[in-house]
Write a protein that holds these residues in place. Structure first.
Motif, PDB file in Angstrom:
ATOM      1  N   LYS A 114     -44.773  32.257 -12.008  1.00  0.00           N
ATOM      2  CA  LYS A 114     -45.449  33.431 -11.453  1.00  0.00           C
ATOM      3  C   LYS A 114     -44.972  34.735 -12.080  1.00  0.00           C
ATOM      4  O   LYS A 114     -45.561  35.794 -11.845  1.00  0.00           O
ATOM      5  CB  LYS A 114     -45.217  33.489  -9.939  1.00  0.00           C
ATOM      6  CG  LYS A 114     -45.727  32.277  -9.182  1.00  0.00           C
ATOM      7  CD  LYS A 114     -45.343  32.373  -7.704  1.00  0.00           C
ATOM      8  CE  LYS A 114     -45.780  31.141  -6.941  1.00  0.00           C
ATOM      9  NZ  LYS A 114     -45.388  31.199  -5.508  1.00  0.00           N
ATOM     10  N   ILE A 115     -43.879  34.681 -12.838  1.00  0.00           N
ATOM     11  CA  ILE A 115     -43.295  35.897 -13.391  1.00  0.00           C
ATOM     12  C   ILE A 115     -44.084  36.356 -14.615  1.00  0.00           C
ATOM     13  O   ILE A 115     -44.268  35.594 -15.572  1.00  0.00           O
ATOM     14  CB  ILE A 115     -41.819  35.677 -13.752  1.00  0.00           C
ATOM     15  CG1 ILE A 115     -41.001  35.445 -12.476  1.00  0.00           C
ATOM     16  CG2 ILE A 115     -41.260  36.864 -14.540  1.00  0.00           C
ATOM     17  CD1 ILE A 115     -39.548  35.115 -12.712  1.00  0.00           C
ATOM     18  N   ASN A 116     -44.565  37.579 -14.571  1.00  0.00           N
ATOM     19  CA  ASN A 116     -45.270  38.191 -15.693  1.00  0.00           C
ATOM     20  C   ASN A 116     -44.233  38.772 -16.654  1.00  0.00           C
ATOM     21  O   ASN A 116     -43.362  39.541 -16.247  1.00  0.00           O
ATOM     22  CB  ASN A 116     -46.201  39.290 -15.177  1.00  0.00           C
ATOM     23  CG  ASN A 116     -47.112  39.855 -16.247  1.00  0.00           C
ATOM     24  OD1 ASN A 116     -46.690  40.081 -17.378  1.00  0.00           O
ATOM     25  ND2 ASN A 116     -48.361  40.090 -15.883  1.00  0.00           N
ATOM     26  N   LEU A 117     -44.307  38.417 -17.912  1.00  0.00           N
ATOM     27  CA  LEU A 117     -43.285  38.813 -18.883  1.00  0.00           C
ATOM     28  C   LEU A 117     -43.276  40.313 -19.180  1.00  0.00           C
ATOM     29  O   LEU A 117     -42.282  40.822 -19.713  1.00  0.00           O
ATOM     30  CB  LEU A 117     -43.474  38.032 -20.182  1.00  0.00           C
ATOM     31  CG  LEU A 117     -43.318  36.508 -20.085  1.00  0.00           C
ATOM     32  CD1 LEU A 117     -43.502  35.869 -21.458  1.00  0.00           C
ATOM     33  CD2 LEU A 117     -41.963  36.133 -19.501  1.00  0.00           C
ATOM     34  N   VAL A 118     -44.344  41.005 -18.833  1.00  0.00           N
ATOM     35  CA  VAL A 118     -44.388  42.444 -19.136  1.00  0.00           C
ATOM     36  C   VAL A 118     -44.777  43.280 -17.921  1.00  0.00           C
ATOM     37  O   VAL A 118     -45.168  44.440 -18.058  1.00  0.00           O
ATOM     38  CB  VAL A 118     -45.370  42.742 -20.294  1.00  0.00           C
ATOM     39  CG1 VAL A 118     -44.869  42.143 -21.594  1.00  0.00           C
ATOM     40  CG2 VAL A 118     -46.768  42.244 -19.971  1.00  0.00           C
ATOM     41  N   ARG A 119     -44.649  42.707 -16.727  1.00  0.00           N
ATOM     42  CA  ARG A 119     -45.021  43.442 -15.535  1.00  0.00           C
ATOM     43  C   ARG A 119     -44.098  43.060 -14.377  1.00  0.00           C
ATOM     44  O   ARG A 119     -43.942  41.890 -14.060  1.00  0.00           O
ATOM     45  CB  ARG A 119     -46.484  43.151 -15.164  1.00  0.00           C
ATOM     46  CG  ARG A 119     -46.967  43.776 -13.859  1.00  0.00           C
ATOM     47  CD  ARG A 119     -46.840  45.283 -13.829  1.00  0.00           C
ATOM     48  NE  ARG A 119     -47.445  45.951 -14.980  1.00  0.00           N
ATOM     49  CZ  ARG A 119     -47.382  47.255 -15.194  1.00  0.00           C
ATOM     50  NH1 ARG A 119     -46.707  48.028 -14.355  1.00  0.00           N
ATOM     51  NH2 ARG A 119     -47.956  47.786 -16.251  1.00  0.00           N
ATOM     52  N   ALA A 120     -43.481  44.061 -13.747  1.00  0.00           N
ATOM     53  CA  ALA A 120     -42.588  43.812 -12.623  1.00  0.00           C
ATOM     54  C   ALA A 120     -43.383  43.403 -11.384  1.00  0.00           C
ATOM     55  O   ALA A 120     -44.446  43.964 -11.104  1.00  0.00           O
ATOM     56  CB  ALA A 120     -41.766  45.065 -12.316  1.00  0.00           C
ATOM     57  N   THR A 121     -42.866  42.420 -10.669  1.00  0.00           N
ATOM     58  CA  THR A 121     -43.457  42.024  -9.392  1.00  0.00           C
ATOM     59  C   THR A 121     -43.173  43.111  -8.360  1.00  0.00           C
ATOM     60  O   THR A 121     -42.077  43.674  -8.318  1.00  0.00           O
ATOM     61  CB  THR A 121     -42.836  40.701  -8.910  1.00  0.00           C
ATOM     62  OG1 THR A 121     -42.982  39.714  -9.926  1.00  0.00           O
ATOM     63  CG2 THR A 121     -43.482  40.219  -7.624  1.00  0.00           C
ATOM     64  N   LYS A 122     -44.125  43.402  -7.521  1.00  0.00           N
ATOM     65  CA  LYS A 122     -43.889  44.318  -6.413  1.00  0.00           C
ATOM     66  C   LYS A 122     -43.235  43.532  -5.282  1.00  0.00           C
ATOM     67  O   LYS A 122     -43.748  42.496  -4.862  1.00  0.00           O
ATOM     68  CB  LYS A 122     -45.195  44.957  -5.937  1.00  0.00           C
ATOM     69  CG  LYS A 122     -45.841  45.876  -6.982  1.00  0.00           C
ATOM     70  CD  LYS A 122     -44.907  47.026  -7.338  1.00  0.00           C
ATOM     71  CE  LYS A 122     -45.527  47.961  -8.369  1.00  0.00           C
ATOM     72  NZ  LYS A 122     -44.567  49.010  -8.806  1.00  0.00           N
ATOM     73  N   SER A 123     -42.117  44.019  -4.795  1.00  0.00           N
ATOM     74  CA  SER A 123     -41.348  43.263  -3.803  1.00  0.00           C
ATOM     75  C   SER A 123     -42.143  42.938  -2.554  1.00  0.00           C
ATOM     76  O   SER A 123     -41.987  41.865  -1.962  1.00  0.00           O
ATOM     77  CB  SER A 123     -40.073  44.034  -3.432  1.00  0.00           C
ATOM     78  OG  SER A 123     -39.150  43.988  -4.501  1.00  0.00           O
ATOM     79  N   GLU A 124     -43.027  43.845  -2.131  1.00  0.00           N
ATOM     80  CA  GLU A 124     -43.778  43.563  -0.911  1.00  0.00           C
ATOM     81  C   GLU A 124     -44.793  42.439  -1.110  1.00  0.00           C
ATOM     82  O   GLU A 124     -45.232  41.820  -0.142  1.00  0.00           O
ATOM     83  CB  GLU A 124     -44.465  44.824  -0.395  1.00  0.00           C
ATOM     84  CG  GLU A 124     -45.462  45.453  -1.336  1.00  0.00           C
ATOM     85  CD  GLU A 124     -45.962  46.780  -0.769  1.00  0.00           C
ATOM     86  OE1 GLU A 124     -47.168  46.858  -0.494  1.00  0.00           O
ATOM     87  OE2 GLU A 124     -45.154  47.694  -0.577  1.00  0.00           O
ATOM     88  N   GLN A 125     -45.110  42.131  -2.365  1.00  0.00           N
ATOM     89  CA  GLN A 125     -46.043  41.031  -2.628  1.00  0.00           C
ATOM     90  C   GLN A 125     -45.433  39.671  -2.307  1.00  0.00           C
ATOM     91  O   GLN A 125     -46.159  38.695  -2.108  1.00  0.00           O
ATOM     92  CB  GLN A 125     -46.489  41.055  -4.094  1.00  0.00           C
ATOM     93  CG  GLN A 125     -47.332  42.263  -4.472  1.00  0.00           C
ATOM     94  CD  GLN A 125     -47.633  42.307  -5.963  1.00  0.00           C
ATOM     95  OE1 GLN A 125     -47.171  41.473  -6.734  1.00  0.00           O
ATOM     96  NE2 GLN A 125     -48.427  43.292  -6.364  1.00  0.00           N
ATOM     97  N   ILE A 126     -44.101  39.589  -2.262  1.00  0.00           N
ATOM     98  CA  ILE A 126     -43.461  38.307  -1.975  1.00  0.00           C
ATOM     99  C   ILE A 126     -42.716  38.357  -0.638  1.00  0.00           C
ATOM    100  O   ILE A 126     -41.768  37.612  -0.409  1.00  0.00           O
ATOM    101  CB  ILE A 126     -42.506  37.877  -3.111  1.00  0.00           C
ATOM    102  CG1 ILE A 126     -41.415  38.934  -3.356  1.00  0.00           C
ATOM    103  CG2 ILE A 126     -43.283  37.622  -4.385  1.00  0.00           C
ATOM    104  CD1 ILE A 126     -40.342  38.479  -4.341  1.00  0.00           C
ATOM    105  N   ALA A 127     -43.178  39.243   0.263  1.00  0.00           N
ATOM    106  CA  ALA A 127     -42.515  39.393   1.556  1.00  0.00           C
ATOM    107  C   ALA A 127     -42.915  38.322   2.566  1.00  0.00           C
ATOM    108  O   ALA A 127     -42.136  37.981   3.456  1.00  0.00           O
ATOM    109  CB  ALA A 127     -42.807  40.768   2.137  1.00  0.00           C
ATOM    110  N   THR A 128     -44.116  37.781   2.461  1.00  0.00           N
ATOM    111  CA  THR A 128     -44.607  36.814   3.434  1.00  0.00           C
ATOM    112  C   THR A 128     -43.604  35.670   3.611  1.00  0.00           C
ATOM    113  O   THR A 128     -43.084  35.152   2.620  1.00  0.00           O
ATOM    114  CB  THR A 128     -45.972  36.245   2.966  1.00  0.00           C
ATOM    115  OG1 THR A 128     -46.848  37.351   2.698  1.00  0.00           O
ATOM    116  CG2 THR A 128     -46.590  35.364   4.031  1.00  0.00           C
ATOM    117  N   PRO A 129     -43.295  35.261   4.849  1.00  0.00           N
ATOM    118  CA  PRO A 129     -43.960  35.618   6.118  1.00  0.00           C
ATOM    119  C   PRO A 129     -43.359  36.823   6.832  1.00  0.00           C
ATOM    120  O   PRO A 129     -43.699  37.082   7.981  1.00  0.00           O
ATOM    121  CB  PRO A 129     -43.740  34.352   6.947  1.00  0.00           C
ATOM    122  CG  PRO A 129     -42.396  33.878   6.513  1.00  0.00           C
ATOM    123  CD  PRO A 129     -42.327  34.166   5.036  1.00  0.00           C
TER     124      PRO A 129
END
Length: 593
Positions: free
Chosen positions: A366-381
């Motif tokens: 799921k990790i994009n090599l040139v784009r940081a993940t937004k932390s709230e996108q992986i907050a669930t649940p």
């Protein structure tokens, strides 16, 4: 005219008394500001030898550990002696009133974790801190585990008599020792706080640690702690029972009653340290052994390394944006799972998949090599609400190959800042490591998830990460660090430096570190202001990372590497000072007490 003269002299005398009082009571902000300038950066301290190695934050405790090895003690014996010596020589974190984790790799045996984390008193309640932010009082104190933990390790693995291991600390406390610039900075930092200088609850801290003339500490001063010497003598003569029962227990409980604390005699009597299996993982052919829960360090470190194993980090230079981006993403996901799932495994069920390779591979995809993940996108649940950290670590390897990696703490620097009256030792404020606001998690880093909410006799979640790394079943690295939530990532930085980039241990510890803890969604970088990393920071920001400089150095790792030929290299970090000591050959004795 005569009256004018009297008035003149009266004004002069009042002025002189005011100046004297400024010095006597340490109330001059300018004086304390000058005394709390962090010591200048120095090179890491390095020692080499073949017959044993000790690395800790103070020269005195490292010397004590080395001398125990040279007397025929093993790595656990030396660790017990070091831990008690640090209670004297590094009071901001060395302790008998706190708790921690000791990783032990016995010769020919499995790596284990001696877990001596503090726990909630029996009178604790889930919402007891919901309406307070004060972490520096008796209520914030967890039931201490250090003395029982050190005894547990010694009973299982020690060689020399217990009393012989505690007495060096008694001597240091009774006779005193010379303060260096790092300890002077530490003591001045706590004494400079207005609350510490004025509130009654901290009167005993002032009595023990403030100089009589009220002036700041400087390198070369001598610190004597007679009350602590007596307390340590009771422990030397009576074992851990000398702390959890009798005179010291009475004094601790009396301190609780004076300071709104809730630890009882029964809490102290019921406390037990535990020997737990290590959390284990593999990384590029190395075996990594970390602490068991309630430390999150082992689980989060293994998960993050498993994620990184799906990428060829060494394809890029160590401080390239590509490398830092991948490491930050692994940290982000690891800390997200920490918040969602981790707590005292005696009280909560921990998902079994967190340290598996398959789970990490799924995250890596799921990790994009040139784009940081937004932390709230992986907050669930977790439902997000609207919008301190002083520990100490030491490492020991003896001439037979037994290794110890120990991290212990009072939680905040100087813990609760409460000294037990007449006993000379500081109490922790570890209750602050529970989730104080149940079911409230925000984007600034406050976590309220159920796994780490307060329950009587539950141990609070920790980030301590003492690790032992092996290759071909032989110890190659002993590592750890203080630093609150940064601890896990400090250790990860060192492992990446040494394993992925084949950097020698002195440089691996010296180099700048990065840290990301999910929330706040910020990538901290020690090298932020260094010109050679400017282009990297620009690129990381283009990836979507919010890059920021650290306000203080990250951690203070005291580590040992074991070379293929058996040579030991001990390295003490520059960030808080420290000393590496190589032992001379010892005649091994067998005189278990």
């Amino acid at each position: 005219m005569k009256n004018c003269g009297v008035i003149k002299w009266f004004i002069i005398i009042v002025g002189l008394l005011f100046i004297a009082s400024q010095n006597l009571f340490g109330s001059s902000d300018d004086v304390w500001k000058a005394a709390t300038v962090r010591p200048a950066r120095t090179p890491v301290d390095v020692a080499e030898g073949r017959h044993g190695m000790v690395v800790s934050v103070t020269a005195e405790s490292s010397r004590v550990g080395r001398e125990i090895l040279e007397k025929g003690g093993n790595a656990v014996d030396a660790s017990v002696a070091i831990a008690f010596a640090l209670a004297v020589t590094w009071p901001e974190a060395g302790n008998i009133g706190g708790g921690g984790f000791m990783m032990i790799s016995p010769k020919g045996g499995d790596v284990v974790c001696v877990e001596y984390r503090e726990k909630a008193p029996m009178a604790a309640t889930r919402d007891m801190f919901a309406d307070t932010k004060n972490r520096w009082n008796g209520l914030a104190v967890g039931v201490p585990g250090t003395v029982r933990g050190l005894e547990k390790a010694h009973q299982a693995y020690g060689r020399l008599p217990w009393r012989e291991l505690v007495m060096p600390a008694v001597v240091l406390a009774n006779d005193g020792f010379i303060v260096d610039e790092h300890l002077a900075f530490s003591i001045n930092s706590v004494l400079s706080k207005k609350t510490v200088r004025t509130k009654e609850i901290y009167a005993e801290l002032r009595r023990i640690f403030a100089k009589r003339d009220g002036s700041p500490w400087v390198a070369g001063d001598r610190l004597v702690q007679k009350d602590l010497a007596r307390s340590l003598s009771l422990i030397a003569n009576n074992g851990a029972d000398g702390f959890y029962h009798g005179e010291l227990a009475d004094k601790l409980v009396a301190q609780m009653k004076r300071g709104n604390g809730i630890i009882s005699h029964e809490d102290l009597a019921r406390y037990q340290a535990k020997i737990r299996p290590a959390v284990t993982g593999t990384y590029r052919g190395y075996h990594v052994f970390g602490p068991a829960l309630p430390s999150s360090g082992g689980t989060v470190l293994v998960e993050a390394l498993n994620i990184l194993e799906n990428f060829n980090l060494s394809k890029h230079s160590r401080y390239s944006p590509e490398s830092i981006h991948l490491v930050a993403e692994a940290m982000r996901y690891g800390f997200s799972d920490r918040a969602k799932h981790l707590g005292d495994s005696d009280f909560v069920t921990i998902p079994s998949h967190l340290t598996t390779k398959s789970y990490a591979k799924n995250i890596a995809s799921k990790i994009n090599l040139v784009r940081a993940t937004k932390s709230e996108q992986i907050a669930t649940p977790i439902v997000l609400a609207p919008e301190s950290p002083s520990t100490t670590h030491f490492s020991v390897v003896d001439q037979d190959g037994m290794a110890v990696s120990n991290t212990y703490t009072l939680e905040s620097s100087w813990g609760s800042r409460v000294v037990v009256e007449g006993a000379g030792f500081l109490l922790n404020n570890e209750m602050g490591d529970f989730n104080w606001t149940p079911d409230y998690t925000n984007r600034k880093g406050k976590i309220g998830t159920a796994a780490n909410q307060i329950v009587p006799e539950k141990r609070m979640l920790s980030s301590q990460t003492p690790v032992i790394v092996k290759k071909n079943n032989k110890v190659v690295l002993v590592a750890g660090s203080p630093g609150g939530r940064t601890i896990i990532n400090t250790v990860m930085n060192i492992l990446i430096n040494t394993i992925d980039y084949k950097i020698d241990l002195p440089d691996a510890i010296d180099l700048p570190r990065i840290h990301h803890q999910w929330f706040p969604d910020v990538l901290q970088f020690e090298g932020y202001d260094e010109p050679q990393y400017a282009k990297t920071i620009v690129k990381l920001e283009a990836y979507g990372h919010a890059v920021d400089k650290r306000k203080s150095p990250q951690g203070s790792a005291h580590c040992i590497s074991v070379q293929v030929d058996g040579q030991l290299i001990g390295v003490a970090d520059w960030r808080r000072g420290g000393k590496a000591e190589a032992a001379a050959k010892a005649n091994v004795q067998s005189k278990q007490e």
